[in-house]
Structure formats: structure tokens, C-alpha cells
Design a protein around this motif. Structure first.
Motif, short mmCIF file in Angstrom:
data_model
loop_
_atom_site.label_atom_id
_atom_site.label_comp_id
_atom_site.label_asym_id
_atom_site.label_seq_id
_atom_site.Cartn_x
_atom_site.Cartn_y
_atom_site.Cartn_z
N LYS A 1 0.73 -1.00 0.01
CA LYS A 1 -0.03 -0.14 0.03
C LYS A 1 0.94 1.18 0.03
N ILE A 2 0.37 2.27 -0.52
CA ILE A 2 1.21 3.41 -0.67
C ILE A 2 1.44 4.08 0.86
N TYR A 3 0.86 4.03 1.86
CA TYR A 3 1.16 4.49 3.24
C TYR A 3 2.34 3.20 3.57
N GLU A 4 2.49 2.24 3.32
CA GLU A 4 3.44 1.26 3.79
C GLU A 4 4.61 1.63 2.89
N ILE A 5 4.63 2.03 1.87
CA ILE A 5 5.95 2.24 1.15
C ILE A 5 6.32 3.75 1.68
N ALA A 6 5.65 4.65 1.87
CA ALA A 6 6.15 5.86 2.72
C ALA A 6 6.84 5.69 4.00
N ASP A 7 6.41 4.50 4.68
CA ASP A 7 7.00 4.02 5.71
C ASP A 7 8.24 3.58 5.54
N LEU A 8 8.34 2.77 4.59
CA LEU A 8 9.63 1.85 4.14
C LEU A 8 10.71 2.67 3.49
N VAL A 9 10.29 3.78 2.73
CA VAL A 9 11.60 4.51 2.54
C VAL A 9 11.88 5.98 3.45
N GLY A 10 11.30 5.63 4.54
CA GLY A 10 11.53 6.57 5.36
C GLY A 10 11.00 8.08 5.57
N PHE A 11 9.75 8.13 5.12
CA PHE A 11 8.80 9.56 5.21
C PHE A 11 7.97 9.56 6.32
N SER A 12 7.83 10.59 6.96
CA SER A 12 7.17 10.70 8.05
C SER A 12 5.67 10.51 8.19
N SER A 13 5.00 10.71 6.66
CA SER A 13 3.60 10.63 6.59
C SER A 13 3.46 10.30 5.18
N GLN A 14 2.23 9.58 4.80
CA GLN A 14 1.84 9.62 3.30
C GLN A 14 1.62 10.88 2.66
N SER A 15 1.13 11.93 3.22
CA SER A 15 0.95 12.90 2.45
C SER A 15 2.27 13.60 2.07
N ASN A 16 3.22 13.60 3.21
CA ASN A 16 4.80 14.34 2.98
C ASN A 16 5.30 13.36 1.65
N PHE A 17 5.01 12.12 1.71
CA PHE A 17 5.68 11.45 0.80
C PHE A 17 5.12 11.81 -0.57
N ALA A 18 3.73 11.77 -0.60
CA ALA A 18 3.18 12.14 -2.05
C ALA A 18 3.46 13.38 -2.43
N ARG A 19 3.81 14.48 -1.56
CA ARG A 19 4.00 15.85 -2.01
C ARG A 19 5.46 15.68 -2.83
N ASN A 20 6.23 15.05 -1.99
CA ASN A 20 7.79 14.96 -2.52
C ASN A 20 7.95 14.32 -3.99
N PHE A 21 7.19 13.00 -3.87
CA PHE A 21 7.07 12.04 -5.14
C PHE A 21 6.54 13.15 -6.35
N GLN A 22 5.27 13.84 -6.11
CA GLN A 22 4.97 14.48 -7.37
C GLN A 22 5.88 15.61 -7.61
N LYS A 23 6.42 16.30 -6.44
CA LYS A 23 7.23 17.37 -6.93
C LYS A 23 8.42 16.89 -8.05
N GLN A 24 8.99 15.75 -7.38
CA GLN A 24 10.35 15.19 -8.25
C GLN A 24 9.84 14.61 -9.53
N PHE A 25 8.65 13.87 -9.62
CA PHE A 25 8.63 13.27 -10.87
C PHE A 25 7.30 13.41 -11.65
N ASN A 26 6.73 14.69 -11.03
CA ASN A 26 5.54 15.33 -11.84
C ASN A 26 4.29 14.33 -12.20
N ILE A 27 4.02 13.43 -11.12
CA ILE A 27 3.27 12.51 -11.14
C ILE A 27 2.70 11.75 -9.53
N THR A 28 1.59 11.81 -9.34
CA THR A 28 1.30 11.33 -7.90
C THR A 28 1.57 9.80 -7.82
#
Length: 258
Positions: A216-243
Motif C-alpha cells: 500500500k502507498i502508506y506502507e511504502i512511505a514508511d519503508l522509504v523513511g517518510f514521516s507521513s503518506q501526505s509528505n511522501f506524496a508531495r515529494n514524489f509528485q514534485k520530483q517526478f511530476n506524477i502522484t
């Protein structure tokens, strides 16, 4: 900031001529022989070296050999200038790792085009790496020594990815390097800070996990060291221009078509 170029020649007139034709586009440092050049490289983040071959103390061939064999400087492109326009001398320069070899007297336009090409090619490769979710960091290496370093760097970050506090100090300690050496090497090869490289490596690992579709996306966020799913999603979209959701769906859609 303008790219920093070091020009090396024992002829003061040539140094002044090179500085005059380059200083509109680049920041210029000067040295009169290879030994002076190496001292400058110890303290300055030089992005390209232009060196004469025939010099006292340390000639251009020896300087090139030192640059390409030294861990902290091996990524720096080297252009050799020489009046020795024999095939054998060109072969010698290229075998020592020179990125380009230009005969004297040289065309100003040719030199400018060669510099621009070397710097632009590196920038294109770096941008492609940063914006492409599944491209490995070693793709930005131009030399085997840098490729080995980047592979070790990537493996080290991945092994400590769940540590949300992983930063340059901790990373340098794990890699048995000084903080300054690690910072300079990463910055010189990638134009990114260590913090940015850590973040991109986290996001690329997340892309790999999203593509696999086993978490799940929240599990992946935790596995790669992000504090929350929302923080992870923002960073991912900013870097790769896709959610993350869009990316996961696109990969799953490709699998169903296959």
C-alpha cells in the motif's frame, strides 16, 4: 552561478587570452603548472580543466593522470591543449583520461563549443536521472571510479532508508569518509546536495515498490523513511511530476496489457 573553469598554462599571454574569451560565460581560475593546479583543486569546486601539455614542474599529461586517478577530482572533465599534434601524443592524452584534445593554434569557436558540449552533456544526463523514477544514480557517472562510488552511495542509502534522520553526517560516517569530502564529491558529480540525493534515492526506491504493486502507498512511505503518506506524496509528485497513485496505476495498467 557560472561554471567554474581552471585554465593551466605556463605562458602568461595564453592564460590571459583564454581568460578573455571565457570570462563572459564562466568563472575562471588560473595556474601556471600542474602542481599549482592540483593545489587549487583541493579547495575549489572546479567543473572543468583546460590545460596545456608542455609545462615545467608538472606537464599536462601528468596533471590529467593525477586528476583522473584522484577520488575527489576524477569526475572533472579535462581538455588538453598542445602544439604536439602527433597521433601518438593524442593517444597518450586520451589514454590518461582526457575528455578532449585540441591542437594549437586552436579556434576560439572550437574551444567554446567543446566546453559547452562537455558541460551540457553532463547536465542533460543529471536532469534525466533526477526526473526519471527508475533510472539508477550510476547513470550519471562518466568514469568507472565514479560509478563504483555512486553504487556504494546508493547501496548505503538504501540499507539505511528507514532511518528518517539519515543526513550527510551520518551517511559520511557509515561510508568512512569526511563530511566535506562526501559533500564535495556528491555535489561535483550530480550538482545535488547529499540531502537531495538521499531524498531522490528514497523516492526512486518508492517508485520501484509502487511498480511492483505489493504494498500500500502508506506502507511504502514508511519503508522509504517518510514521516507521513501526505509528505511522501508531495515529494514524489514534485520530483517526478506524477502522484504515487497515478504512477502505481500506470505501472499496473502496463502489466495487464502485457
Amino acid at each position: 552561478m557560472l561554471p567554474l573553469i581552471l585554465i593551466v598554462d605556463d605562458n602568461e599571454e595564453i592564460l590571459e587570452f583564454l581568460e578573455r574569451i571565457l570570462n563572459n560565460k564562466y568563472t575562471i581560475l588560473k595556474a601556471e603548472d600542474g602542481k599549482q593546479a592540483l593545489k587549487i583543486l583541493e579547495t575549489e569546486a572546479v567543473q572543468l580543466v583546460i590545460s596545456d601539455v608542455m609545462m615545467p614542474e608538472m606537464d599536462g599529461f601528468e596533471l590529467c593522470k593525477n586528476i583522473k586517478s584522484h577520488f575527489e577530482h576524477s569526475h572533472i572533465p579535462v581538455i588538453l591543449l598542445t602544439a604536439k599534434n602527433t597521433i601518438q601524443s593524442k593517444i597518450e592524452g586520451l589514454e590518461l583520461g582526457a575528455d578532449a584534445y585540441i591542437d594549437k593554434p586552436f579556434s576560439k569557436e572550437h574551444l567554446l563549443a567543446q566546453i559547452a558540449s562537455l558541460l551540457a552533456n553532463r547536465n542533460m544526463i543529471r536532469e534525466f536521472f533526477a526526473s526519471s523514477p527508475l533510472v539508477h544514480i550510476k547513470s550519471i557517472a562518466h568514469y568507472k571510479s565514479d560509478e563504483r562510488f555512486l553504487e556504494t552511495l546508493n547501496d548505503t542509502i538504501c540499507a539505511n532508508m528507514e532511518d528518517a534522520d539519515l543526513a550527510v553526517e551520518k551517511l559520511a560516517k557509515i561510508m568512512n569518509m569526511s563530511r566535506i569530502t562526501l559533500y564535495r564529491k556528491i555535489k561535483a558529480i550530480s550538482v545535488l546536495t547529499p540531502v537531495e540525493v538521499i531524498n531522490i534515492t528514497r523516492l526512486k526506491k518508492a517508485a520501484e515498490l509502487l511498480a511492483a504493486g505489493d504494498h500500500k502507498i502508506y506502507e511504502i512511505a514508511d519503508l522509504v523513511g517518510f514521516s507521513s503518506q501526505s509528505n511522501f506524496a508531495r515529494n514524489f509528485q514534485k520530483q517526478f511530476n506524477i502522484t504515487p497513485t497515478e504512477y502505481m496505476h500506470s505501472k499496473q495498467l502496463k502489466k495487464t496489457k502485457i
